[in-house]
Scaffold this motif. Structure first.
Motif, PDB file in Angstrom:
ATOM      1  N   UNK A  42       0.879  -1.273  -0.013  1.00  0.00           N
ATOM      2  CA  UNK A  42       0.028   0.005   0.187  1.00  0.00           C
ATOM      3  C   UNK A  42       0.624   1.231  -0.004  1.00  0.00           C
ATOM      4  N   UNK A  43       0.521   2.041  -0.550  1.00  0.00           N
ATOM      5  CA  UNK A  43       1.260   3.401  -0.736  1.00  0.00           C
ATOM      6  C   UNK A  43       1.172   4.147   0.766  1.00  0.00           C
ATOM      7  N   UNK A  44       2.255   4.722   0.855  1.00  0.00           N
ATOM      8  CA  UNK A  44       2.413   5.627   2.120  1.00  0.00           C
ATOM      9  C   UNK A  44       2.387   7.043   1.778  1.00  0.00           C
ATOM     10  N   UNK A  45       1.758   7.708   2.388  1.00  0.00           N
ATOM     11  CA  UNK A  45       1.576   9.226   2.160  1.00  0.00           C
ATOM     12  C   UNK A  45       3.096   9.814   2.672  1.00  0.00           C
ATOM     13  N   UNK A  46       3.707  10.740   1.870  1.00  0.00           N
ATOM     14  CA  UNK A  46       4.925  11.262   2.081  1.00  0.00           C
ATOM     15  C   UNK A  46       5.045  11.919   3.313  1.00  0.00           C
ATOM     16  N   UNK A  47       3.817  12.477   3.847  1.00  0.00           N
ATOM     17  CA  UNK A  47       4.069  13.025   5.487  1.00  0.00           C
ATOM     18  C   UNK A  47       4.240  12.066   6.403  1.00  0.00           C
ATOM     19  N   UNK A  48       3.509  10.859   6.306  1.00  0.00           N
ATOM     20  CA  UNK A  48       4.054   9.748   7.167  1.00  0.00           C
ATOM     21  C   UNK A  48       5.516   9.316   7.147  1.00  0.00           C
ATOM     22  N   UNK A  49       5.746   9.219   5.861  1.00  0.00           N
ATOM     23  CA  UNK A  49       7.319   8.494   5.524  1.00  0.00           C
ATOM     24  C   UNK A  49       8.235   9.681   6.155  1.00  0.00           C
ATOM     25  N   UNK A  50       7.889  10.839   5.808  1.00  0.00           N
ATOM     26  CA  UNK A  50       8.981  11.749   6.526  1.00  0.00           C
ATOM     27  C   UNK A  50       8.982  11.869   8.147  1.00  0.00           C
ATOM     28  N   UNK A  51       7.650  11.760   8.809  1.00  0.00           N
ATOM     29  CA  UNK A  51       7.613  11.621  10.111  1.00  0.00           C
ATOM     30  C   UNK A  51       8.325  10.717  10.761  1.00  0.00           C
ATOM     31  N   UNK A  52       8.381   9.272  10.018  1.00  0.00           N
ATOM     32  CA  UNK A  52       9.007   8.232  10.613  1.00  0.00           C
ATOM     33  C   UNK A  52      10.575   8.511  10.264  1.00  0.00           C
ATOM     34  N   UNK A  53      10.905   8.997   9.294  1.00  0.00           N
ATOM     35  CA  UNK A  53      12.437   9.478   9.284  1.00  0.00           C
ATOM     36  C   UNK A  53      12.759  10.360  10.495  1.00  0.00           C
ATOM     37  N   UNK A  54      12.057  11.426  10.557  1.00  0.00           N
ATOM     38  CA  UNK A  54      12.199  12.439  11.886  1.00  0.00           C
ATOM     39  C   UNK A  54      12.292  11.352  13.110  1.00  0.00           C
ATOM     40  N   UNK A  55      11.438  10.600  13.515  1.00  0.00           N
ATOM     41  CA  UNK A  55      11.593   9.731  14.624  1.00  0.00           C
ATOM     42  C   UNK A  55      12.649   8.735  14.711  1.00  0.00           C
ATOM     43  N   UNK A  56      12.933   8.429  13.667  1.00  0.00           N
ATOM     44  CA  UNK A  56      14.310   7.406  13.629  1.00  0.00           C
ATOM     45  C   UNK A  56      15.533   8.428  14.130  1.00  0.00           C
ATOM     46  N   UNK A  57      15.755   9.650  13.396  1.00  0.00           N
ATOM     47  CA  UNK A  57      16.604  10.448  13.643  1.00  0.00           C
ATOM     48  C   UNK A  57      16.689  10.996  15.322  1.00  0.00           C
ATOM     49  N   UNK A  58      15.562  11.196  15.901  1.00  0.00           N
ATOM     50  CA  UNK A  58      15.368  11.466  17.296  1.00  0.00           C
ATOM     51  C   UNK A  58      15.883  10.514  18.061  1.00  0.00           C
ATOM     52  N   UNK A  59      15.399   9.272  17.726  1.00  0.00           N
ATOM     53  CA  UNK A  59      15.652   7.856  18.392  1.00  0.00           C
ATOM     54  C   UNK A  59      17.334   7.938  18.338  1.00  0.00           C
ATOM     55  N   UNK A  60      18.075   7.981  17.179  1.00  0.00           N
ATOM     56  CA  UNK A  60      19.395   7.707  17.124  1.00  0.00           C
ATOM     57  C   UNK A  60      20.297   9.008  17.489  1.00  0.00           C
ATOM     58  N   UNK A  61      19.746  10.280  17.620  1.00  0.00           N
ATOM     59  CA  UNK A  61      20.496  11.066  18.136  1.00  0.00           C
ATOM     60  C   UNK A  61      19.418  12.219  18.810  1.00  0.00           C
ATOM     61  N   UNK A  62      19.357  11.775  20.010  1.00  0.00           N
ATOM     62  CA  UNK A  62      18.353  12.599  21.073  1.00  0.00           C
ATOM     63  C   UNK A  62      19.036  13.746  21.398  1.00  0.00           C
ATOM     64  N   UNK A  63      18.237  14.956  21.465  1.00  0.00           N
ATOM     65  CA  UNK A  63      18.827  15.953  21.690  1.00  0.00           C
ATOM     66  C   UNK A  63      19.108  16.296  23.385  1.00  0.00           C
ATOM     67  N   UNK A  64      18.339  15.513  24.072  1.00  0.00           N
ATOM     68  CA  UNK A  64      18.588  15.734  25.576  1.00  0.00           C
ATOM     69  C   UNK A  64      19.479  14.930  26.235  1.00  0.00           C
ATOM     70  N   UNK A  65      20.555  14.386  25.365  1.00  0.00           N
ATOM     71  CA  UNK A  65      21.946  13.537  26.025  1.00  0.00           C
ATOM     72  C   UNK A  65      22.792  14.328  26.384  1.00  0.00           C
ATOM     73  N   UNK A  66      23.599  14.294  27.332  1.00  0.00           N
ATOM     74  CA  UNK A  66      24.557  14.962  27.732  1.00  0.00           C
ATOM     75  C   UNK A  66      25.859  14.726  26.909  1.00  0.00           C
ATOM     76  N   UNK A  67      26.705  15.563  26.622  1.00  0.00           N
ATOM     77  CA  UNK A  67      27.762  15.653  25.688  1.00  0.00           C
ATOM     78  C   UNK A  67      28.823  15.100  26.274  1.00  0.00           C
ATOM     79  N   UNK A  68      29.187  14.954  27.526  1.00  0.00           N
ATOM     80  CA  UNK A  68      30.413  14.367  28.098  1.00  0.00           C
ATOM     81  C   UNK A  68      30.299  13.045  28.123  1.00  0.00           C
TER      82      UNK A  68
END
Length: 68
Positions: A42-68
């Protein structure tokens, strides 16, 4: 030339692969709706695809992790 039996074997392998991919994505909580198992092509709307990419990026590189 492929025989009908070989074509069916190929289709079965292709469907098994699609199901395995979707099951893995559900396991990783990337896909939340198991309905995708019934409609792997089934085709996936582009918005859903892009939201999934954003979720993956946030899981792989969370902004609230300490840098040290």
């Amino acid at each position: 030339m492929l025989t009908q039996q070989k074509k069916m074997e190929f289709i079965d392998l292709e469907n098994a692969y699609k199901e395995a991919v979707i099951r893995k994505l559900i396991e990783y909580d990337v896909i939340k709706d198991p309905q995708w198992l019934e409609q792997p092509d089934a085709p996936v709307p582009l918005r859903v695809f892009l939201e999934t990419i954003i979720e993956l990026i946030e899981k792989l590189d969370p902004q609230d992790w300490p840098y040290d």
